[in-house]
Each structure stands twice: as structure tokens, then as C-alpha cells.
Write a protein that holds these residues in place. Structure first.
Motif, PDB file in Angstrom:
ATOM      1  N   GLY A 281     -32.416  27.723 -89.504  1.00  0.00           N
ATOM      2  CA  GLY A 281     -31.294  27.263 -90.329  1.00  0.00           C
ATOM      3  C   GLY A 281     -31.081  25.763 -90.288  1.00  0.00           C
ATOM      4  O   GLY A 281     -31.703  25.038 -89.497  1.00  0.00           O
ATOM      5  N   VAL A 282     -30.203  25.337 -91.159  1.00  0.00           N
ATOM      6  CA  VAL A 282     -29.837  23.925 -91.291  1.00  0.00           C
ATOM      7  C   VAL A 282     -28.353  23.813 -90.970  1.00  0.00           C
ATOM      8  O   VAL A 282     -27.517  24.412 -91.654  1.00  0.00           O
ATOM      9  N   GLN A 283     -28.037  23.072 -89.931  1.00  0.00           N
ATOM     10  CA  GLN A 283     -26.623  22.940 -89.547  1.00  0.00           C
ATOM     11  C   GLN A 283     -26.011  21.716 -90.229  1.00  0.00           C
ATOM     12  O   GLN A 283     -26.622  20.645 -90.248  1.00  0.00           O
ATOM     13  N   PHE A 284     -24.822  21.910 -90.794  1.00  0.00           N
ATOM     14  CA  PHE A 284     -24.152  20.759 -91.419  1.00  0.00           C
ATOM     15  C   PHE A 284     -22.660  20.765 -91.132  1.00  0.00           C
ATOM     16  O   PHE A 284     -22.069  21.793 -90.782  1.00  0.00           O
ATOM     17  N   LEU A 285     -22.086  19.572 -91.274  1.00  0.00           N
ATOM     18  CA  LEU A 285     -20.669  19.354 -90.996  1.00  0.00           C
ATOM     19  C   LEU A 285     -19.933  19.133 -92.307  1.00  0.00           C
ATOM     20  O   LEU A 285     -20.385  18.350 -93.145  1.00  0.00           O
ATOM     21  N   GLN A 286     -18.825  19.847 -92.478  1.00  0.00           N
ATOM     22  CA  GLN A 286     -17.933  19.510 -93.589  1.00  0.00           C
ATOM     23  C   GLN A 286     -16.497  19.649 -93.113  1.00  0.00           C
ATOM     24  O   GLN A 286     -16.135  20.672 -92.529  1.00  0.00           O
ATOM     25  N   ALA A 295     -32.723  29.195 -95.137  1.00  0.00           N
ATOM     26  CA  ALA A 295     -33.737  29.102 -96.188  1.00  0.00           C
ATOM     27  C   ALA A 295     -34.778  30.183 -95.951  1.00  0.00           C
ATOM     28  O   ALA A 295     -35.404  30.219 -94.894  1.00  0.00           O
ATOM     29  N   LYS A 296     -34.951  31.067 -96.922  1.00  0.00           N
ATOM     30  CA  LYS A 296     -35.947  32.145 -96.791  1.00  0.00           C
ATOM     31  C   LYS A 296     -37.355  31.560 -96.835  1.00  0.00           C
ATOM     32  O   LYS A 296     -38.221  31.972 -96.069  1.00  0.00           O
ATOM     33  N   ASN A 297     -37.591  30.595 -97.727  1.00  0.00           N
ATOM     34  CA  ASN A 297     -38.943  30.052 -97.896  1.00  0.00           C
ATOM     35  C   ASN A 297     -39.157  28.735 -97.139  1.00  0.00           C
ATOM     36  O   ASN A 297     -40.023  28.647 -96.290  1.00  0.00           O
ATOM     37  N   GLU A 298     -38.367  27.715 -97.508  1.00  0.00           N
ATOM     38  CA  GLU A 298     -38.594  26.404 -96.893  1.00  0.00           C
ATOM     39  C   GLU A 298     -37.314  25.604 -96.761  1.00  0.00           C
ATOM     40  O   GLU A 298     -36.432  25.672 -97.619  1.00  0.00           O
ATOM     41  N   ILE A 299     -37.283  24.809 -95.701  1.00  0.00           N
ATOM     42  CA  ILE A 299     -36.300  23.727 -95.572  1.00  0.00           C
ATOM     43  C   ILE A 299     -37.033  22.462 -96.011  1.00  0.00           C
ATOM     44  O   ILE A 299     -38.157  22.198 -95.550  1.00  0.00           O
TER      45      ILE A 299
END
Ligand SMILES: Cc1cc2nc3c(=O)[nH]c(=O)nc-3n(C[C@H](O)[C@H](O)[C@H](O)COP(=O)(O)OP(=O)(O)OC[C@H]3O[C@@H](n4cnc5c(N)ncnc54)[C@H](O)[C@@H]3O)c2cc1C
Ligand SMILES: *[C@@H]1O[C@H](CO)[C@@H](O)[C@H](O)[C@H]1NC(C)=O
Ligand SMILES: *[C@@H]1O[C@H](CO)[C@@H](O)[C@H](O)[C@H]1NC(C)=O
Ligand SMILES: *[C@@H]1O[C@H](CO)[C@@H](O)[C@H](O)[C@H]1NC(C)=O
Ligand SMILES: *[C@@H]1O[C@H](CO)[C@@H](O)[C@H](O)[C@H]1NC(C)=O
Ligand SMILES: *[C@@H]1O[C@H](CO)[C@@H](O)[C@H](O)[C@H]1NC(C)=O
Ligand SMILES: *[C@@H]1O[C@H](CO)[C@@H](O)[C@H](O)[C@H]1NC(C)=O
Ligand SMILES: *[C@@H]1O[C@H](CO)[C@@H](O)[C@H](O)[C@H]1NC(C)=O
Ligand SMILES: *[C@@H]1O[C@H](CO)[C@@H](O)[C@H](O)[C@H]1NC(C)=O
Ligand SMILES: CC(=O)N[C@H]1CO[C@H](CO)[C@@H](O)[C@@H]1O
Length: 593
Positions: A281-286, A295-299
Motif C-alpha cells: 500500500g501507499v500511506q498518505f496524510l490528509q 494498488a492491485k497492479n502497480e504503484i
């Protein structure tokens, strides 16, 4: 009848209300997608657009910055410099002290707005030399990066547009090397400075050895002086946000764009059965909360030459010793992450007081004329505010028998690539004294100095350490000295005799030491950073990504932005970044379609 401006804006807002550019994570349809793209800049917006041409792909684009909608300083070309300096559209970076700049730290602008640096850059449109791309092909072992094979991607990107003043453009560009079918507008200046331009043209006739006229420096053969081309259409900046994310694209059902979403790192690493690292996964702040998108395929990292290596290193991808020292567990040892950082140093070649009032100074220094020009732009997107002050660019090589080549191999990509750029403009730039000027701005295009982007802590929200390594090699300072001589030579053409009154500072009679000191004390950056997540051949012992832009040793992780270029182009870098986006998107499609 002319529509009142507020109505035009109102209609833009209406269509945007339907477009799917979200401000708040709670409004997006979930956090699971086929592709997650990090960074909505030059390349990221191209990739988001091209992948969602396939309705079977769902795409989330995460952008840390703010909306570009209605940001007048980003729309009016003449206001280009208003966005520099600390403001809400900036990351507000500063370099570490630069030894080669007499220990000065210099501001290092990076855009914090949808469109990335294409939303605040100088709009100069230059592709680079054919030799630059042929070298990319040679060092990566992938002929897909050659000039001939990249030309179709320049054409997919470029929408050649007539200038708003509809002047006769015959003899100012070569239509054969441009495309009218692409997405991002490119045009010749939509406002003329006839007297100044005639002198420039005449200088190319008087000094054809050093400054031959080049009908079109975007043909792959750059050497000589030619008319400026810019990413401007209809008197307005064309950025990757206004073009590739125009409402008709942003409305696509399978594309979500989320603003104010700063990615900290990639999380949940694991090993595939082939032994490759993959992230869950990709961790982000908001708004103070952390989220994870999947992302199932690619980041796809498109966070630019500063943002991309930062995210990689915070995710444990980088030099394992350096990461360990900061308390970041190493996931994938790739010591080239953040290394080989290369940018172009820029400096004044001279500013001359001129015998003419036909200059941008006459507008900038006169409130009445400034407001007239602004009113004209508001009324019809025409007049002096549709262009930047430069009218031409010049590209030159050092003399083949220069003494520097006795000790240093020519760093240019080939015999048709320039070492030096000269930006030819009316006006005195930031000169304080009122008056009318012309300015020659210089750049070293083939620096041999290298710097780095590294971390100062394991906190992903701390700014990085940016070292450009400017003027730390003999070649670079030699080329800078030559550039100053070169500018003086251009200004010595007979045509300038009754036009130039006097230099504001005579650089021609300084001693070498004094000139070096002047350059080191005044040089700045062109903001063309590349190579911090460089491509290399598949079997190379260095590099971050393979020629297909997949991260070496990883699976489902690609980098698509300026950071992958293994050498800096002999050009301003947005066109190169756009075509990295275009080819990168094709490479992704080839994998998944
Ligand atoms: C002031 C300035 C003037 C320039 N002038 C010119 C010019 O006249 N002509 C030219 O050709 N080139 C110019 N350039 C260079 C050109 O604009 C860049 O080379 C090009 O935009 C790089 O494209 P990119 O896709 O690699 O990154 P960028 O366009 O920088 O986009 C990266 C995006 O990623 C976002 N991002 C970064 N980190 C994160 C994160 N952690 N989470 C989420 N989002 C993130 C950023 O906010 C940004 O929107 C200029 C650059 C600057 C800064
Ligand atoms: C940059 O500085 C401005 C002015 O201080 C500030 O408003 C803005 O939030 C800063 N940008 C970032 C990304 O922190
Ligand atoms: C720059 O800093 C270095 C290291 O601190 C020092 O050795 C050098 O003398 C400084 N140079 C100048 C021009 O001040
Ligand atoms: C930097 O690039 C050069 C090629 O130009 C390469 O030989 C070298 O290994 C690279 N360095 C790193 C640390 O990646
Ligand atoms: C400023 O411009 C106006 C309009 O062109 C002109 O009338 C005026 O003389 C100018 N002022 C100066 C100080 O040049
Ligand atoms: C032009 O329009 C902008 C708003 O978009 C306004 O702020 C500005 O004052 C106008 N300028 C003139 C001279 O009318
Ligand atoms: C300015 O230009 C005029 C007209 O071309 C010329 O007569 C005059 O000598 C010039 N002045 C200077 C200082 O060059
Ligand atoms: C450089 O030239 C200027 C005038 O053209 C003169 O005043 C100055 O003394 C010269 N400097 C040197 C170091 O020769
Ligand atoms: C990589 O492959 C090329 C071509 O097959 C070969 O010439 C080169 O020596 C190899 N390099 C390494 C580091 O193995
Ligand atoms: C993969 C994906 O999310 N596809 C969706 C794209 O949009 C259409 C129309 O909204 C949906 O039906 C698909 O499921």
C-alpha cells in the motif's frame, strides 16, 4: 460580444464540479484501485490520463498540493515570477550550503499544486538534442529511448497552437517537427517586440559563425539561435493539469484525483516467490490523519526528482547503511537512490541599458501601462501578458580546441549537443534601477558536478537535504566563464551599436578569479533536477530502475518522472518529463493490457 470574465469563470467552475478532482478523502469512492499514482506533476498527470483511456483500469492519483483552479499567477504567463518564493503553491525547499557557490544556500523551488512544476515553471518548451536521447538508449540498452523512437511521444504530448496575436510565423519554426494533435499547447510568443527581435535576427546574420540562425531548435539539432517556443495556448499557461486533466479527462469514471494527500511512504513490504520486493500500500496524510491506498497492479511514483527518492528512502529503498543510520529498516538495498542529482546552474551573461522603450521594463515600471496590459489580458487574453520576456534562445558548443578538453572528456551527449544556453530577453529582470534593458541569461547545460537528495531524519514530513553540487568541477566553472565571454560576443554584434547604451556591469575585463567569484556569488538554479532514481541497463551495477522503469529488485513498483533520466538533457526539462510520462504509460499498458 465579449462574455464578461466572471461568467467565463463561472462556467469553468460548473464543469469542474462534475470533474472528479477531490479535496477530501471521504469523498473518493474507496481506497482500492488497479493503479495508484503518486504526484500530479508533468509525468504523473500524463500517466493518469493515458491509463484511464482504458475503461477497465481504475486509477487513483494522489497529489500533496492544492488545486490549480483560478490561480491567476499560474494562468497569466507574464506573472511567472510571482509564484517563486515562499507561498502556498511551493514546498519551500532550500539547498544545503553549496561549496561551489561560496557556501551559499539557494532556494530550491518545487511546485505544491496540481500540475506540479508545469503549473509554475517558465513555460519554455525545449526537447533537447537527438544525441541526448540516443545516449539514453545506449546506456540503458533499450532503443525505445532513442530520439527517433521518442519523437512520436513528443507528438502525442504537443498540441502546436497559433500564437494569439496571429502574427506571420513563417520562418520562425519548422512545422515538420511539430504536432497539432497532442494534448499540451505549445506556441510561439503571442506578443512581439519587433525592434528587439530584428536586432537579434540581424546579430545572427552578422555573427553566423558563433550564432547561426536555427529555424527550429526542437528538431533534435539545437545549435544556433532560434525563436522561443512555450507551453502557452490562447494566451494562457498550458500545464499538465489544464491539459491532461482537462474536465473531459478528469470526468472519466475510473479516475480519482485526490488533492492535499501527501504520501509518506510505501507500506507492508513482502517478497514474491521470485524473491522480489512488493509493497501492499501507499500511506498518505490528509488533514492530520494517515490513510493507506492499495494498488492491485502497480504503484507508480511520479513525485518528481525530489519527492520520488524521498518516498523510496522512507520506504526502506535506498542505501541500507544510510537508512540504518536514520533508523529506517532497509527493505531493498539500492545505493543509487538520491545520487547523481544533476541540475543546470544559471547566471547572468550581462544586462545592458538600451536605447529603446520597447521593453518589458516599460510595462513593469509604469503602473498605468501595467494596468492597461492586465486589463487587455482580462478582456481578451492578448497583449504583453501572454508571453515571458524572452524572445529567442541560443545554444552553443565550447570551442573544440578549448584547453579544458586536454584534461576532461567532452561531457556532451554528442557532437550536436550544446554546452551553453543563452536566453535572449528584453528587460532587466530583477534589476532595481529604473530604465530599459536587455538581458542575456546563461546556463551550463552539460555540468559534470553531481549532487544528491538525502534524508535528514526518518520523519517523512521533514524536508530533505538537497545538494546540487554546483561548480564543484573544473569543467563547470570553465564552461560558465566561456558562457560569459559568449554573451559579450553576442552583444558586440554591430547591430546593437545604437541600441545598447552600456552594460550595467562589465564582466569582460574581470580577472579570471574575479569572474569566478562573481559567478559563484550570483549563480542560481534552473530547477531541472534529474537522475535521482536513474535508469540503467538491466545488468548494470548501479541505477534505480530498469529501462522499463520498474524498480530493480521490486515488483509492481515503477517510477515515471524526471528522476529516471540518467543524464540531464541539454534543455529545460518539462518536454523530457512529458515524454517520460507518455512512454512510461505505454510501458505500463504493455504489461497489463
Ligand atoms: C521554478 C521552475 C521553473 C521551471 N521552468 C521550466 C521551463 O521554463 N521549461 C521547462 O521545460 N522546465 C522548467 N522547469 C522544470 C520542469 O517543470 C520539471 O522538470 C518538470 O515539471 C518535472 O516533472 P516531474 O513530473 O518529474 O515532476 P513535477 O512536475 O515536479 O511533479 C511532481 C508532483 O509530485 C507532487 N509530490 C511530491 N511529493 C509528493 C508526495 N510525497 N505526495 C504526494 N505528492 C507529491 C508534487 O507536489 C508535484 O505536483 C522549471 C521548474 C521549476 C521548479
Ligand atoms: C510554504 O510557505 C508558505 C508561506 O509561509 C506556506 O503558506 C506554505 O504552506 C508552505 N508550503 C508547505 C508545503 O508547507
Ligand atoms: C566554505 O565552507 C567550507 C567548510 O566549512 C570552508 O572550508 C570554506 O573555506 C568555505 N568557503 C568560503 C568561500 O567561505
Ligand atoms: C552515477 O552515474 C554514473 C553514470 O553516469 C554511474 O557510473 C555511477 O555508478 C552512478 N552513481 C551512482 C551512485 O549511482
Ligand atoms: C506611463 O505610461 C503612460 C501610458 O502609456 C504614459 O502616458 C506615461 O507617460 C508613462 N509614464 C512614465 C513615467 O513613463
Ligand atoms: C484582472 O482580473 C483580475 C481578476 O481575475 C483582477 O484581480 C485584476 O484587478 C484585473 N485587472 C485589471 C487591470 O482589470
Ligand atoms: C539612440 O537611438 C537614436 C535613433 O536611432 C540615435 O540617434 C541615438 O544616437 C541613440 N543614442 C545612443 C545613446 O546610442
Ligand atoms: C573594467 O572596465 C571599466 C569601464 O569599462 C573600468 O572602469 C574598470 O576599471 C575596468 N576594470 C578592470 C579590472 O580593468
Ligand atoms: C551487461 O550486458 C552488456 C551487453 O550484454 C555487456 O556488454 C556488459 O558488459 C554487461 N555489464 C555487466 C555489468 O554485466
Ligand atoms: C476497474 C473499474 O473500476 N471499472 C469501473 C469503471 O467504471 C465503470 C463505470 O462507472 C464501472 O462499471 C467499472 O466497474
Amino acid at each position: 460580444m465579449q462574455l464578461p470574465l466572471f461568467l467565463l469563470f463561472a462556467s469553468t467552475f460548473l464543469s469542474l464540479a462534475q470533474a472528479k478532482i477531490y479535496e477530501d478523502v471521504s469523498d473518493i469512492p474507496g481506497l482500492d484501485y488497479d493503479f495508484v499514482i503518486v504526484g500530479g506533476g508533468a509525468a504523473g498527470n500524463v500517466v493518469a490520463n493515458r491509463l484511464t483511456e482504458n475503461p477497465k483500469f481504475s486509477v487513483l492519483l494522489l497529489e500533496a498540493g492544492v488545486s490549480n483552479e483560478g490561480v491567476i499567477d499560474s494562468i497569466v504567463p507574464f506573472f511567472v515570477n510571482n509564484l517563486l518564493g515562499a507561498n502556498i503553491y511551493e514546498w519551500n525547499y532550500t539547498t544545503v550550503p553549496q561549496v561551489g557557490l561560496n557556501n551559499r544556500s539557494v532556494p530550491y523551488q518545487r511546485a505544491h499544486i496540481l500540475g506540479g512544476c508545469t503549473a509554475h515553471n517558465g513555460m519554455v518548451y525545449t526537447r533537447g538534442s537527438a544525441d541526448d536521447y540516443d545516449r539514453y538508449a545506449a546506456v540503458t540498452g533499450d532503443s525505445g529511448w532513442s530520439w527517433d523512437n521518442m519523437l512520436p511521444y513528443f507528438f502525442k504530448n504537443e498540441k502546436w497552437t497559433p500564437p494569439v496575436d496571429h502574427h506571420d510565423t513563417n520562418g520562425q519554426f519548422d512545422p515538420a517537427v511539430h504536432s497539432t494533435n497532442g494534448i499540451n499547447s505549445v506556441s510561439l510568443n503571442g506578443f512581439q517586440w519587433p525592434i528587439f527581435q530584428q536586432h537579434v535576427q540581424q546579430a545572427t546574420k552578422e555573427l553566423p559563425g558563433d550564432f547561426p540562425f536555427n529555424l527550429d531548435f526542437n528538431s533534435g539539432k539545437m545549435l544556433g539561435v532560434g525563436y522561443l517556443q512555450s507551453t502557452i495556448g490562447g494566451g494562457m499557461r498550458s500545464s499538465s493539469a489544464t491539459s491532461y486533466l482537462a474536465p473531459k479527462f478528469a470526468e472519466r469514471p475510473n479516475l480519482s484525483v485526490l488533492l492535499h494527500a501527501q504520501v509518506s511512504k510505501l507500506v507492508n513490504p513482502s517478497k514474491t516467490n521470485k524473491g522480489e520486493i512488493t509493497f501492499g500500500g501507499v500511506q498518505f496524510l490528509q488533514s492530520g490523519s494517515l490513510y493507506t491506498a492499495k494498488a492491485k497492479n502497480e504503484i507508480i511514483l511520479s513525485a518528481g526528482s525530489v519527492g520520488t527518492p524521498m518516498i523510496l528512502m522512507h520506504s526502506g529503498v535506498g542505501d541500507q547503511e544510510a537508512l540504518k543510520a536514520l533508523g529506517i529498516p532497509s527493505v531493498l538495498h539500492l545505493p543509487s537512490v538520491g545520487k547523481n542529482a544533476t541540475d543546470h546552474p544559471i547566471f547572468g551573461g550581462g544586462t545592458w541599458l538600451v536605447n529603446s522603450t520597447q521593453t518589458v521594463d516599460s510595462i513593469e515600471q509604469n503602473t498605468t501601462r501595467f494596468n492597461e496590459a492586465y486589463a487587455q489580458w482580462n478582456e481578451s487574453h492578448s497583449g504583453p501578458f501572454v508571453a515571458i520576456p524572452d524572445t529567442h534562445l541560443g545554444w552553443s558548443r565550447l570551442d573544440a580546441d578549448s584547453e579544458i578538453f586536454e584534461s576532461i572528456r567532452d561531457p556532451a551527449s554528442g557532437p550536436n549537443a550544446p554546452h551553453i544556453e543563452m536566453a535572449i530577453g528584453t528587460g532587466g529582470g530583477l534589476t532595481a534601477t529604473p530604465g530599459n534593458y536587455m538581458t542575456l541569461g546563461m546556463a551550463v547545460l552539460t555540468p559534470t558536478s553531481r549532487g544528491s537528495v538525502t534524508l535528514q531524519s526518518n520523519n517523512p514530513f521533514d524536508p530533505p537535504l538537497i545538494d546540487l553540487g554546483f561548480f564543484t568541477t573544473e569543467f563547470d566553472i570553465f564552461a560558465a566563464r566561456q558562457a560569459v565571454q559568449h554573451a559579450a560576443k553576442f552583444a558586440s554584434a554591430p547591430t546593437w551599436k545604437n541600441y545598447i547604451i552600456a552594460p550595467t556591469l562589465d564582466l569582460t575585463n574581470l580577472s579570471t578569479d574575479a569572474l569566478d567569484d562573481h559567478i559563484r556569488n550570483t549563480a542560481g538554479v534552473a530547477w531541472h533536477l534529474v537522475s535521482t532514481a536513474s535508469m540503467s541497463a538491466r545488468n548494470a551495477t548501479y541505477g534505480v530502475v530498469n529501462p522499463d522503469l520498474l524498480v530493480k529488485g521490486a515488483s509492481g513498483l515503477r517510477v515515471i518522472d524526471a528522476s529516471i533520466l540518467p543524464f540531464i538533457p541539454t534543455a529545460h526539462t518539462q518536454a523530457a518529463s512529458y515524454v517520460v510520462g507518455e512512454r512510461g504509460a505505454d510501458l505500463v499498458k504493455q504489461t497489463w493490457e
